[in-house]
Design an enzyme around this catalytic site. Structure first.
Site, PDB file in Angstrom:
ATOM      1  N   GLY A 122       0.816  -1.215   0.000  1.00  0.00           N
ATOM      2  CA  GLY A 122       0.000   0.000   0.000  1.00  0.00           C
ATOM      3  C   GLY A 122       0.841   1.252   0.000  1.00  0.00           C
ATOM      4  O   GLY A 122       0.534   2.221  -0.706  1.00  0.00           O
ATOM      5  N   GLY A 123       1.908   1.249   0.781  1.00  0.00           N
ATOM      6  CA  GLY A 123       2.805   2.395   0.817  1.00  0.00           C
ATOM      7  C   GLY A 123       3.461   2.637  -0.529  1.00  0.00           C
ATOM      8  O   GLY A 123       3.550   3.781  -1.005  1.00  0.00           O
ATOM      9  N   LEU A 171      -9.039  -1.625  11.384  1.00  0.00           N
ATOM     10  CA  LEU A 171     -10.082  -2.353  10.669  1.00  0.00           C
ATOM     11  C   LEU A 171     -10.562  -3.587  11.415  1.00  0.00           C
ATOM     12  O   LEU A 171     -11.602  -4.158  11.080  1.00  0.00           O
ATOM     13  CB  LEU A 171      -9.576  -2.747   9.275  1.00  0.00           C
ATOM     14  CG  LEU A 171      -9.408  -1.564   8.316  1.00  0.00           C
ATOM     15  CD1 LEU A 171      -8.620  -1.990   7.085  1.00  0.00           C
ATOM     16  CD2 LEU A 171     -10.760  -0.994   7.917  1.00  0.00           C
ATOM     17  N   ASN A 225      -6.625  -2.109   0.889  1.00  0.00           N
ATOM     18  CA  ASN A 225      -5.354  -2.819   0.814  1.00  0.00           C
ATOM     19  C   ASN A 225      -4.934  -3.454   2.135  1.00  0.00           C
ATOM     20  O   ASN A 225      -4.286  -4.500   2.154  1.00  0.00           O
ATOM     21  CB  ASN A 225      -4.268  -1.841   0.337  1.00  0.00           C
ATOM     22  CG  ASN A 225      -2.871  -2.390   0.524  1.00  0.00           C
ATOM     23  OD1 ASN A 225      -2.383  -3.193  -0.271  1.00  0.00           O
ATOM     24  ND2 ASN A 225      -2.215  -1.965   1.601  1.00  0.00           N
ATOM     25  N   SER A 248      -5.923 -12.414  -2.623  1.00  0.00           N
ATOM     26  CA  SER A 248      -4.718 -13.223  -2.763  1.00  0.00           C
ATOM     27  C   SER A 248      -5.089 -14.541  -3.420  1.00  0.00           C
ATOM     28  O   SER A 248      -6.231 -15.004  -3.304  1.00  0.00           O
ATOM     29  CB  SER A 248      -4.103 -13.499  -1.393  1.00  0.00           C
ATOM     30  OG  SER A 248      -3.095 -14.493  -1.462  1.00  0.00           O
ATOM     31  N   TYR A 307      -8.911 -24.552  13.950  1.00  0.00           N
ATOM     32  CA  TYR A 307      -8.249 -23.425  13.274  1.00  0.00           C
ATOM     33  C   TYR A 307      -6.880 -23.796  12.729  1.00  0.00           C
ATOM     34  O   TYR A 307      -6.096 -24.493  13.375  1.00  0.00           O
ATOM     35  CB  TYR A 307      -8.105 -22.259  14.251  1.00  0.00           C
ATOM     36  CG  TYR A 307      -7.420 -21.035  13.692  1.00  0.00           C
ATOM     37  CD1 TYR A 307      -8.089 -20.181  12.825  1.00  0.00           C
ATOM     38  CD2 TYR A 307      -6.099 -20.720  14.048  1.00  0.00           C
ATOM     39  CE1 TYR A 307      -7.480 -19.044  12.326  1.00  0.00           C
ATOM     40  CE2 TYR A 307      -5.480 -19.582  13.551  1.00  0.00           C
ATOM     41  CZ  TYR A 307      -6.173 -18.744  12.688  1.00  0.00           C
ATOM     42  OH  TYR A 307      -5.566 -17.623  12.193  1.00  0.00           O
TER      43      TYR A 307
END
Length: 327
Positions: free
Chosen positions: A38-39, A86, A114, A164, A185
């Site tokens: 993202g950066g 988030l 992102n 992805s 999990y």
């Protein structure tokens, strides 16, 4: 004929080709720490002189650093930062309210979802949802819908959702998204479920808002890139865990070597998804290596491309965030 973009295409090549499209746009991107995809994406598109770059991330220090880097390189661009976690719906609602309060930014042309987490230990969000699904899907789902009016106010609104090819690891567990309270999990299965959700979210956005509001939405696989996303992992152990999980599912990735990309190639599909003018016919599509993924050649699982699964996930997501968005 469209340009022959492929796995070797770089961000600079695309920024050059799309300069007239990027210029004067307002672009909001989540997950923008320096050294991340993202950066690198926001620093790359800054060269094309968008009107505003809005940087959203959880860590305020990293936000300031990325903002400073952009401003130093492109002092004429307006940059604004937004702190958001988030993984917390409360934080998402607060951040969305802040965006909606910005009277000087009435329109958001492009939203790039992102930010995300990968292959973390089992934990629950504050609202009690497995952390991959909460952070990688529910947070972006709620944030996008809460600021959708500003996005739809754009002439050609577009949303890119970073997924992805890891979606191959798991479909949506509609009746057991928390993996039996962690008892069943696996960190790669949890990641896979969330990446499937990213693809289905883009499909829903395109179907619900494409024709009526001209919205284009795409999901994408950037490739295998060694970024800070995996800093918590011990790859000498965890790479074997991934390969073993793939082998247990019969996925070809369990037997092949991963081909890593540098950031300038890894973030190229971000730019392609956010700005390519020839994608409208593939609205809702999943992109890889700067092209629309081919299910016969690329890793594309049917559970992540089903309109039925997309609608089921939309309804589950509304239930989990406690709010309906009946478009």
């Amino acid at each position: 004929m469209p340009a022959p973009y492929n796995t070797h295409t770089t961000t600079d090549e695309l920024v050059t080709d799309y300069t007239s499209i990027i210029k004067d746009k307002v672009i909001l991107t989540t997950g923008v720490s320096s050294g991340s995809l993202g950066g690198f994406f926001v620093q790359s598109i800054a060269k094309a002189k968008p009107a505003w770059i809005i940087l959203a991330a959880r860590n305020t220090e990293k936000l300031r650093n990325t903002a400073a880097e952009i401003t130093e390189a492109q002092p004429d661009i307006q940059v604004r930062t937004l702190q958001v976690d988030l993984g917390s719906l409360k934080s998402v609602r607060e951040a969305a309210a802040q965006v909606n309060s910005w009277d000087d930014i009435p329109v958001i042309d492009v939203l790039v979802n992102n930010a995300g987490i990968m292959a973390v230990d089992y934990s629950l969000s504050p609202e009690g949802v497995e952390s991959h699904l909460a952070t990688n899907h529910l947070g972006p789902f709620l944030f996008t819908n809460l600021i959708i009016k500003k996005i739809l106010a754009a002439k050609e609104p577009r949303i890119a959702v970073v997924s992805s090819d890891g979606h191959r690891m798991h479909p949506i567990r509609f009746y057991d998204y928390n993996f039996d309270d962690g008892k069943t999990y696996d960190r790669w299965f949890g990641y896979g479920q969330s990446k499937t959700a990213n693809m289905l979210f883009a499909i829903s956005l395109a179907q619900k808002l494409g024709i009526k509001h001209n919205l284009q939405a795409f999901s994408l696989h950037p490739g295998v890139i060694w970024t800070n996303l995996g800093n918590h992992l011990d790859w000498s152990v965890d790479l074997d865990g991934l390969k073993n999980a793939d082998r247990s599912l019969g996925n070809r990735e369990g037997w092949k070597e991963f081909e890593a990309k540098p950031l300038e190639r890894g973030a190229a599909t971000h730019i392609y998804a956010a700005f390519d003018p020839g994608l409208k016919a593939n609205n809702g599509g999943y992109l890889i290596d700067c092209h629309v993924a081919d299910p016969l050649e690329d890793t594309v699982l049917p559970w992540a491309t089903s309109s039925l699964e997309a609608e089921k996930l939309w309804q589950l997501s509304e239930k989990l965030v406690g709010q309906e968005f009946p478009y």
